[in-house]
Scaffold this motif. Structure first.
Motif, PDB file in Angstrom:
ATOM      1  N   LEU A 103       0.836  -1.216   0.000  1.00 19.35           N
ATOM      2  CA  LEU A 103       0.000   0.000   0.000  1.00 19.35           C
ATOM      3  C   LEU A 103       0.859   1.250   0.000  1.00 19.35           C
ATOM      4  O   LEU A 103       0.612   2.186  -0.765  1.00 19.35           O
ATOM      5  CB  LEU A 103      -0.893   0.020   1.252  1.00 19.35           C
ATOM      6  N   SER A 104       1.898   1.260   0.864  1.00 20.34           N
ATOM      7  CA  SER A 104       2.700   2.492   0.938  1.00 20.34           C
ATOM      8  C   SER A 104       3.541   2.672  -0.324  1.00 20.34           C
ATOM      9  O   SER A 104       3.761   3.793  -0.761  1.00 20.34           O
ATOM     10  CB  SER A 104       3.538   2.571   2.213  1.00 20.34           C
ATOM     11  N   ALA A 105       3.942   1.540  -0.968  1.00 17.59           N
ATOM     12  CA  ALA A 105       4.678   1.676  -2.241  1.00 17.59           C
ATOM     13  C   ALA A 105       3.780   2.270  -3.309  1.00 17.59           C
ATOM     14  O   ALA A 105       4.171   3.180  -4.047  1.00 17.59           O
ATOM     15  CB  ALA A 105       5.205   0.324  -2.682  1.00 17.59           C
ATOM     16  N   SER A 106       2.512   1.777  -3.391  1.00 12.99           N
ATOM     17  CA  SER A 106       1.640   2.314  -4.454  1.00 12.99           C
ATOM     18  C   SER A 106       1.223   3.743  -4.125  1.00 12.99           C
ATOM     19  O   SER A 106       1.035   4.562  -5.019  1.00 12.99           O
ATOM     20  CB  SER A 106       0.436   1.413  -4.722  1.00 12.99           C
ATOM     21  N   GLN A 107       1.134   4.053  -2.820  1.00 10.03           N
ATOM     22  CA  GLN A 107       0.819   5.437  -2.445  1.00 10.03           C
ATOM     23  C   GLN A 107       1.983   6.361  -2.838  1.00 10.03           C
ATOM     24  O   GLN A 107       1.770   7.468  -3.325  1.00 10.03           O
ATOM     25  CB  GLN A 107       0.580   5.514  -0.941  1.00 10.03           C
ATOM     26  N   GLY A 108       3.214   5.843  -2.626  1.00 12.10           N
ATOM     27  CA  GLY A 108       4.401   6.621  -2.995  1.00 12.10           C
ATOM     28  C   GLY A 108       4.431   6.889  -4.489  1.00 12.10           C
ATOM     29  O   GLY A 108       4.708   7.999  -4.936  1.00 12.10           O
ATOM     30  N   LYS A 109       4.077   5.831  -5.283  1.00 14.31           N
ATOM     31  CA  LYS A 109       4.067   5.983  -6.745  1.00 14.31           C
ATOM     32  C   LYS A 109       3.031   7.018  -7.145  1.00 14.31           C
ATOM     33  O   LYS A 109       3.289   7.899  -7.964  1.00 14.31           O
ATOM     34  CB  LYS A 109       3.704   4.645  -7.400  1.00 14.31           C
ATOM     35  N   LEU A 114       1.449  12.246  -9.173  1.00 11.32           N
ATOM     36  CA  LEU A 114       0.644  13.467  -8.991  1.00 11.32           C
ATOM     37  C   LEU A 114       1.517  14.703  -8.906  1.00 11.32           C
ATOM     38  O   LEU A 114       1.204  15.741  -9.479  1.00 11.32           O
ATOM     39  CB  LEU A 114      -0.209  13.351  -7.726  1.00 11.32           C
ATOM     40  N   SER A 115       2.643  14.583  -8.184  1.00 14.96           N
ATOM     41  CA  SER A 115       3.451  15.794  -8.001  1.00 14.96           C
ATOM     42  C   SER A 115       4.258  16.136  -9.254  1.00 14.96           C
ATOM     43  O   SER A 115       4.658  17.270  -9.430  1.00 14.96           O
ATOM     44  CB  SER A 115       4.348  15.694  -6.768  1.00 14.96           C
TER      45      SER A 115
END
Ligand code: ADP
Length: 441
Positions: A103-109, A114-115
């Motif tokens: 989850l945190s890897a896909s959130q990081g991606k 987005l940025s």
């Protein structure tokens, strides 16, 4: 461990004791053997309960730590029923760690995507609170993500047109609108607000300021081109009509009409040449024959083209570009156009008997060329716009001298195409100095 468990244990001991006393009365065994049996039962049950209590305690502590996010494996201490629970907790914990990692890897991606997006993205939840604002949206609206997250969009966004678009999306309609914002910067945004399943709204914003500016420049240019082409054409048509109507036999004036036709045709041709040149530069077509070009040869060629004008106005020309060959990276034709336009202006807008000086010297790894004249000069108020298309300080004079109003914008376009810069400094009645840079070969 909860205290009531101890109470329950205590009460169950008391119940067993009471039951045993009752049995003793009925079965009539000796007090000593009864006491012995009782002590053994009590010792066994105490050991049994403390075994269970300590293991439940240990496992519930482990689960509590997991719930707080402190993951560490439960050490298997037992080989009995607890072993399966311990293994299940460890297994659960491993899966939880894996899922959280994914989850945190896909959130990081997602965050990185987005940025890095040029489009602004903002998401609000069903309650209207901002849950996401990417870097571009922050820049466009003058907001900082950490300050707006969790706050209501109406409080945070100071652009009524954007908030009303989001409101409309909340009522079910997908909205796409061009919206002008003035804070933190004057911009034109294409705002698209869409309702999403779950009740929130996602707003995507495209900065179309440059596009709109280009659009208006193009519209203005087209209007100018039509006007500029129409003027000589009207004059040609009128002269031709007058000749046809009988002036052709008017020996005194017919040559004037023919001269007018000639002059206006030349103007038309010059205009079309410049417009074609500009449009090919606009398309960003980099010329194929870019190579080191000898500036001295090109300057000679340009001076040769306007030699009649130089002679007629008795202009003194001096060239000082150093002793050795000066080579720059450009196409020969483009460099010729630059010098021809600048030298033609320096002669056209010069006084009779004036002078024109061409210099070239190394500057920051480039060559800086200067075309300075002792002509009529340009008033300071015109300087900021002098490189714009069709901008002239005196339209009638420019036309009279055969100008198109496009020469300097062609110079600027060409120089910038090769990574250089064009500039001007001038004093009215004293003269003008045009400067441009090109990369040294
Ligand atoms: P034009 O064809 O009218 O000369 P340019 O784009 O070459 O068009 O120049 C734009 C305007 O800048 C001219 O109309 C003139 O008013 C002014 N200008 C350009 N060069 C000079 C110069 N050397 N001295 C004075 N005015 C100049």
């Amino acid at each position: 461990m909860e205290e009531h468990i101890y109470w329950k244990l205590f009460l169950s001991y008391a119940a067993v004791l009471a039951l045993s006393i009752v049995i003793m009365f009925f079965v009539k065994i000796s007090l000593i053997s009864f006491t012995l049996i009782l002590v053994m039962i009590t010792a066994y049950s105490t050991w049994l309960s403390s075994f269970f209590i300590s293991n439940i305690d240990r496992l519930s502590d482990a689960i509590f730590e997991i719930s707080k996010g402190n993951y560490r494996p439960v050490i298997a201490k037992t080989s009995s029923e607890f072993r399966r629970i311990e293994e299940a907790i460890n297994d659960l914990q491993e899966r939880l760690i894996g899922t959280i990692g994914e989850l945190s890897a896909s959130q990081g991606k997602l965050k990185a995507i987005l940025s890095s997006m040029a489009e602004g993205v903002m998401a609000v939840d069903a309650g209207g609170n901002v849950i996401l604002l990417n870097r571009a949206a922050g820049e466009m609206l003058g907001l900082i993500e950490s300050e707006v997250t969790g706050r209501n969009f109406v409080e945070m966004i100071r652009h009524p047109d954007i908030t009303s678009s989001i409101r409309a999306a909340f009522s079910g309609g997908s909205q796409e609108k061009e919206i002008g914002v003035s804070l933190p910067q004057e911009r034109k945004l294409l705002v698209h607000a869409v309702p999403v399943s779950g009740g929130g709204v996602v707003t995507v914003m495209n900065d179309i300021t440059r596009l709109k500016k280009l659009e208006s420049i193009r519209t203005e240019f087209t209007a100018n081109v039509s006007h500029e082409l129409k003027t000589p054409l009207t004059s040609i048509k009128a002269s031709a009509e007058t000749l046809i109507a009988g002036a052709v036999n008017d020996k005194e004036n017919n040559i004037d009409f023919l001269n007018k036709i000639m002059k206006n045709s030349e103007r038309l041709s010059a205009l079309i040449d410049d417009i074609l040149q500009l449009s090919s530069l606009d398309e960003g077509r980099t010329p194929k024959d870019v190579k080191p070009v000898d500036a001295a040869a090109i300057i000679d060629r340009a001076l040769d083209t306007i030699s009649a004008k130089i002679k007629q106005k008795k202009i003194k020309i001096s060239v000082d570009i150093g002793d050795g060959p000066v080579e720059v990276i450009c196409s020969e034709d483009h460099l010729y156009r630059v010098f021809l336009n600048l030298l033609d202006n320096a002669v056209k807008y010069n006084k009779e008997g004036g002078s024109v000086t061409i210099t070239g010297r190394p500057y920051n790894g480039q060559i800086e060329f200067e075309v300075a004249d002792t002509g009529i000069g340009i008033d300071a108020e015109h300087l900021p716009r002098i490189f714009e298309r069709f901008y002239t300080t005196d339209k009638a004079r420019s036309r009279e001298l055969g100008g198109t109003g496009l020469g300097l914008s062609i110079v600027k376009h060409i120089v910038e195409l090769y990574g250089g810069k064009a500039a001007v400094s001038s004093r009215i009645n004293e003269g003008s100095t045009f400067t441009f840079t090109l990369n040294k070969a």
